[in-house]
Design an enzyme around this catalytic site. Structure first.
Site, PDB file in Angstrom:
ATOM      1  N   ASN A 205     -15.718  16.653 -11.322  1.00 40.83           N
ATOM      2  CA  ASN A 205     -14.902  17.732 -11.867  1.00 40.83           C
ATOM      3  C   ASN A 205     -13.601  17.133 -12.378  1.00 40.83           C
ATOM      4  O   ASN A 205     -13.203  16.052 -11.976  1.00 40.83           O
ATOM      5  CB  ASN A 205     -14.530  18.734 -10.760  1.00 40.83           C
ATOM      6  CG  ASN A 205     -15.737  19.402 -10.180  1.00 40.83           C
ATOM      7  OD1 ASN A 205     -16.363  18.862  -9.289  1.00 40.83           O
ATOM      8  ND2 ASN A 205     -16.079  20.565 -10.684  1.00 40.83           N
TER       9      ASN A 205
ATOM     10  N   HIS B 117     -14.837  26.034 -14.211  1.00 41.33           N
ATOM     11  CA  HIS B 117     -15.334  24.899 -13.394  1.00 41.33           C
ATOM     12  C   HIS B 117     -15.802  23.837 -14.392  1.00 41.33           C
ATOM     13  O   HIS B 117     -16.928  23.899 -14.885  1.00 41.33           O
ATOM     14  CB  HIS B 117     -16.478  25.413 -12.509  1.00 41.33           C
ATOM     15  CG  HIS B 117     -17.165  24.370 -11.679  1.00 41.33           C
ATOM     16  ND1 HIS B 117     -17.162  24.384 -10.302  1.00 41.33           N
ATOM     17  CD2 HIS B 117     -17.931  23.289 -12.018  1.00 41.33           C
ATOM     18  CE1 HIS B 117     -17.873  23.374  -9.830  1.00 41.33           C
ATOM     19  NE2 HIS B 117     -18.354  22.692 -10.862  1.00 41.33           N
TER      20      HIS B 117
ATOM     21  N   ARG C 290     -17.163  19.439  -1.374  1.00 41.52           N
ATOM     22  CA  ARG C 290     -18.552  19.835  -1.637  1.00 41.52           C
ATOM     23  C   ARG C 290     -19.061  19.185  -2.936  1.00 41.52           C
ATOM     24  O   ARG C 290     -19.835  18.239  -2.890  1.00 41.52           O
ATOM     25  CB  ARG C 290     -18.647  21.377  -1.710  1.00 41.52           C
ATOM     26  CG  ARG C 290     -20.057  21.929  -1.646  1.00 41.52           C
ATOM     27  CD  ARG C 290     -20.864  21.847  -2.923  1.00 41.52           C
ATOM     28  NE  ARG C 290     -20.227  22.480  -4.076  1.00 41.52           N
ATOM     29  CZ  ARG C 290     -20.668  22.347  -5.317  1.00 41.52           C
ATOM     30  NH1 ARG C 290     -21.716  21.596  -5.587  1.00 41.52           N
ATOM     31  NH2 ARG C 290     -20.039  22.924  -6.325  1.00 41.52           N
ATOM     32  N   ASP C 291     -18.588  19.657  -4.075  1.00 42.21           N
ATOM     33  CA  ASP C 291     -19.095  19.135  -5.349  1.00 42.21           C
ATOM     34  C   ASP C 291     -18.777  17.650  -5.456  1.00 42.21           C
ATOM     35  O   ASP C 291     -19.578  16.848  -5.947  1.00 42.21           O
ATOM     36  CB  ASP C 291     -18.434  19.898  -6.509  1.00 42.21           C
ATOM     37  CG  ASP C 291     -19.232  19.845  -7.803  1.00 42.21           C
ATOM     38  OD1 ASP C 291     -20.155  19.032  -7.906  1.00 42.21           O
ATOM     39  OD2 ASP C 291     -18.920  20.622  -8.729  1.00 42.21           O
TER      40      ASP C 291
ATOM     41  N   CYS D  89     -23.321  16.070  -9.998  1.00 41.40           N
ATOM     42  CA  CYS D  89     -24.398  16.870  -9.422  1.00 41.40           C
ATOM     43  C   CYS D  89     -25.657  16.011  -9.372  1.00 41.40           C
ATOM     44  O   CYS D  89     -26.007  15.361 -10.352  1.00 41.40           O
ATOM     45  CB  CYS D  89     -24.647  18.119 -10.273  1.00 41.40           C
ATOM     46  SG  CYS D  89     -26.073  19.063  -9.720  1.00 41.40           S
TER      47      CYS D  89
ATOM     48  N   HIS E 277     -16.503  19.971 -15.493  1.00 39.56           N
ATOM     49  CA  HIS E 277     -16.670  18.542 -15.211  1.00 39.56           C
ATOM     50  C   HIS E 277     -16.073  17.772 -16.395  1.00 39.56           C
ATOM     51  O   HIS E 277     -15.968  18.296 -17.507  1.00 39.56           O
ATOM     52  CB  HIS E 277     -18.152  18.224 -14.983  1.00 39.56           C
ATOM     53  CG  HIS E 277     -18.632  18.706 -13.638  1.00 39.56           C
ATOM     54  ND1 HIS E 277     -18.826  17.876 -12.571  1.00 39.56           N
ATOM     55  CD2 HIS E 277     -18.915  19.953 -13.193  1.00 39.56           C
ATOM     56  CE1 HIS E 277     -19.222  18.583 -11.513  1.00 39.56           C
ATOM     57  NE2 HIS E 277     -19.283  19.855 -11.869  1.00 39.56           N
TER      58      HIS E 277
HETATM   59  P1  HMG Z   1     -37.413  24.877  -1.767  1.00 40.90           P
HETATM   60  O1  HMG Z   1     -38.076  23.607  -1.406  1.00 40.90           O
HETATM   61  O2  HMG Z   1     -37.886  25.568  -3.006  1.00 40.90           O
HETATM   62  O3  HMG Z   1     -37.389  25.916  -0.552  1.00 40.90           O
HETATM   63  O4  HMG Z   1     -35.864  24.592  -1.883  1.00 40.90           O
HETATM   64  P2  HMG Z   1     -38.487  26.478   0.399  1.00 40.90           P
HETATM   65  O5  HMG Z   1     -38.013  27.836   0.781  1.00 40.90           O
HETATM   66  O6  HMG Z   1     -39.843  26.303  -0.197  1.00 40.90           O
HETATM   67  O7  HMG Z   1     -38.362  25.547   1.706  1.00 40.90           O
HETATM   68  C1  HMG Z   1     -38.803  24.200   1.712  1.00 40.90           C
HETATM   69  C2  HMG Z   1     -38.140  23.426   2.842  1.00 40.90           C
HETATM   70  O8  HMG Z   1     -36.719  23.451   2.680  1.00 40.90           O
HETATM   71  C3  HMG Z   1     -38.386  24.018   4.224  1.00 40.90           C
HETATM   72  O9  HMG Z   1     -38.361  22.919   5.139  1.00 40.90           O
HETATM   73  C4  HMG Z   1     -37.174  24.870   4.497  1.00 40.90           C
HETATM   74  O10 HMG Z   1     -36.913  25.022   5.861  1.00 40.90           O
HETATM   75  C5  HMG Z   1     -36.099  24.034   3.832  1.00 40.90           C
HETATM   76  P3  HMG Z   1     -39.710  22.207   5.664  1.00 40.90           P
HETATM   77  O11 HMG Z   1     -40.533  23.332   6.220  1.00 40.90           O
HETATM   78  O12 HMG Z   1     -40.344  21.560   4.429  1.00 40.90           O
HETATM   79  O13 HMG Z   1     -39.203  21.212   6.675  1.00 40.90           O
HETATM   80  N1  HMG Z   1     -34.966  24.863   3.379  1.00 40.90           N
HETATM   81  C6  HMG Z   1     -33.687  24.702   3.798  1.00 40.90           C
HETATM   82  N2  HMG Z   1     -33.127  23.854   4.691  1.00 40.90           N
HETATM   83  C7  HMG Z   1     -31.797  23.972   4.905  1.00 40.90           C
HETATM   84  N3  HMG Z   1     -31.016  24.898   4.275  1.00 40.90           N
HETATM   85  C8  HMG Z   1     -31.554  25.764   3.405  1.00 40.90           C
HETATM   86  C9  HMG Z   1     -32.950  25.679   3.139  1.00 40.90           C
HETATM   87  N4  HMG Z   1     -33.772  26.381   2.342  1.00 40.90           N
HETATM   88  C10 HMG Z   1     -34.995  25.870   2.487  1.00 40.90           C
HETATM   89  N5  HMG Z   1     -30.772  26.657   2.793  1.00 40.90           N
HETATM   90  C11 HMG Z   1     -33.525  24.998  -2.104  1.00 40.90           C
HETATM   91  C12 HMG Z   1     -34.926  25.540  -2.329  1.00 40.90           C
HETATM   92  C13 HMG Z   1     -32.559  25.803  -2.927  1.00 40.90           C
HETATM   93  C14 HMG Z   1     -33.193  25.104  -0.636  1.00 40.90           C
HETATM   94  C15 HMG Z   1     -33.516  23.526  -2.534  1.00 40.90           C
HETATM   95  O14 HMG Z   1     -33.947  23.459  -3.847  1.00 40.90           O
HETATM   96  C16 HMG Z   1     -32.161  22.875  -2.425  1.00 40.90           C
HETATM   97  O15 HMG Z   1     -31.607  22.705  -1.336  1.00 40.90           O
HETATM   98  N6  HMG Z   1     -31.586  22.437  -3.569  1.00 40.90           N
HETATM   99  C17 HMG Z   1     -30.305  21.755  -3.581  1.00 40.90           C
HETATM  100  C18 HMG Z   1     -29.468  22.353  -4.636  1.00 40.90           C
HETATM  101  C19 HMG Z   1     -28.090  21.772  -4.601  1.00 40.90           C
HETATM  102  O16 HMG Z   1     -27.456  21.690  -3.556  1.00 40.90           O
HETATM  103  N7  HMG Z   1     -27.586  21.371  -5.791  1.00 40.90           N
HETATM  104  C20 HMG Z   1     -26.226  20.912  -5.920  1.00 40.90           C
HETATM  105  C21 HMG Z   1     -25.255  22.046  -5.827  1.00 40.90           C
HETATM  106  S1  HMG Z   1     -25.171  23.038  -7.322  1.00 40.90           S
HETATM  107  C22 HMG Z   1     -23.965  22.256  -8.265  1.00 40.90           C
HETATM  108  O17 HMG Z   1     -23.489  21.206  -7.904  1.00 40.90           O
HETATM  109  C23 HMG Z   1     -23.460  22.961  -9.475  1.00 40.90           C
HETATM  110  C24 HMG Z   1     -22.090  23.623  -9.285  1.00 40.90           C
HETATM  111  O18 HMG Z   1     -21.113  22.680  -8.924  1.00 40.90           O
HETATM  112  C25 HMG Z   1     -21.660  24.301 -10.569  1.00 40.90           C
HETATM  113  C26 HMG Z   1     -21.813  23.343 -11.761  1.00 40.90           C
HETATM  114  O19 HMG Z   1     -21.119  22.355 -11.870  1.00 40.90           O
HETATM  115  O20 HMG Z   1     -22.705  23.660 -12.539  1.00 40.90           O
HETATM  116  C27 HMG Z   1     -22.151  24.699  -8.212  1.00 40.90           C
HETATM  117 MG    MG Z   2     -20.088  21.338 -10.334  1.00 45.88          MG
END
Ligand code: HMG
Ligand code: MG
Length: 302
Positions: A249, A207, A15-16, A240, A209
């Site tokens: 990581n 966690h 995933r990450d 990310c 990086h």
């Molecule tokens: P949004 O645009 O604010 O959501 O996104 P919305 O509710 O306004 O919906 C807009 C569109 O997104 C719609 O589609 C929804 O259907 C779709 P449209 O009508 O435009 O065709 N939608 C989705 N589709 C699939 N799955 C869903 C979903 N939700 C809405 N769950 C949202 C909000 C959070 C979904 C968006 O901002 C997003 O996907 N962000 C990605 C965040 C991400 O994956 N970041 C990386 C992971 S975090 C990380 O790596 C950190 C971590 O490792 C810890 C660390 O290191 O810090 C965990």
């Molecule tokens: Mg991370």
């Protein structure tokens, strides 16, 4: 605090590690990576995320990957679910644990999940409830607990605030994440101390990086506080998409080597893990980021 005798590792490589990959990685390769990780003895694997495919195209095959895995008993498969839409899609694939992910920094929350910290908690609350009601474990990731790419240093009070909110909505355990790898041991210890106001040490995962090469030192600093759950990525994969410049990581191979050298059990077979890392690195056409894997692969070749 005595150093733990056993450490639970969660490999977040699929995933990450892969979420930020520019080249397409077929579901079959992700599935094979999960198979190799479980064969190496990893008992927790963060497989994918149910986020918007427009935001993170690499995770668009989330369901295909989840259902393609030949599950091994005793292994916990987790997935990220930022909202109910993601949760409902994830539920069909029967994850053992879901992860809601928030940030200690307002700016990062906005960039990563398009809402404020307060709004994110409102979105997470029903996801957490639904997960628990379905008998699924719930983890909360806390990004930017020491530093943020947009806001700079993050005060421990911000971490304490977020951890308190995660606890209030029913999250069972949390990740103290150094998203951009800027942390150093005492800063990481302060972030963990802040988290301990709401979660006991058994429910805190490190966690880290490795962008600045501090992740192993930070792991040791967390171990010294009794933390025994850690996340890492095979071959040091990753980054990310919303934290430019941040690298992967800490490599699982490097953590395992350090822990085994300290007499701490992980249940992981380092040689098989190195093979898993070699598999994905070869697919990506890159050298492993793991120093330990590099050293052992050189030794094998010699
Ligand atoms: P949004 O645009 O604010 O959501 O996104 P919305 O509710 O306004 O919906 C807009 C569109 O997104 C719609 O589609 C929804 O259907 C779709 P449209 O009508 O435009 O065709 N939608 C989705 N589709 C699939 N799955 C869903 C979903 N939700 C809405 N769950 C949202 C909000 C959070 C979904 C968006 O901002 C997003 O996907 N962000 C990605 C965040 C991400 O994956 N970041 C990386 C992971 S975090 C990380 O790596 C950190 C971590 O490792 C810890 C660390 O290191 O810090 C965990
Ligand atoms: Mg991370």
């Amino acid at each position: 605090m005595p150093i733990p005798k056993r450490v639970q590792l969660i490999d977040v490589g699929p995933r990450d590690g892969l979420q930020n990959e520019k080249q397409p990685v077929p579901a079959s390769v992700k599935i094979e990576l999960v198979h190799r990780l479980q064969a190496a003895g990893l008992t927790e694997i963060e497989v994918t995320s149910f986020v918007s495919p427009k935001w993170v195209p690499q995770m668009a095959d989330n369901a295909e990957v989840m259902v393609g895995i030949q599950r091994q008993s005793g292994v916990r498969y987790s997935v990220l679910t930022p909202n109910l839409q993601g949760f409902e899609a994830a539920l069909k694939t029967q994850p053992d644990e879901i992860v809601v992910f928030g940030a200690a920094s307002e700016a990062f929350s906005q960039k990563n999940i398009n809402c404020s910290i307060a709004e994110s908690i409102e979105r997470f609350a029903p996801v957490v409830q639904a997960g628990l009601a379905a008998g699924i474990a719930v983890r909360g990731a806390m990004s930017c607990t020491v530093g943020c790419p947009y806001e700079g240093d993050i005060a421990p009070e911000r971490v304490a605030y977020l951890a308190g909110l995660m606890k209030q909505i029913g999250v069972q355990r949390v990740d103290v994440a150094d998203t951009i790898g800027v942390g150093t041991p005492f800063k990481v210890q302060k972030a963990i101390e802040a988290t301990l106001q709401s979660f006991d040490v058994d429910h805190i995962c490190g966690h880290f990086h490795d962008t600045y090469g501090q992740a192993l030192s930070n792991t040791l600093a967390a171990l010294q506080m009794g933390v025994w759950n850690f996340q890492s990525s095979v071959a040091g994969l990753g980054g990310c998409p919303y934290a430019k410049g941040a690298t992967g990581n800490v490599a699982t191979e490097d953590v395992v080597y350090m822990l085994h050298g300290m007499g701490i059990e992980t249940g992981v077979d380092l040689d098989k893990l190195i093979d898993a890392g070699a598999y994905i690195s070869e697919f990506l056409g890159r050298k492993t980021q793991s120093r330990v894997a590099t050293a052992i692969l050189n030794k094998r070749a010699g």
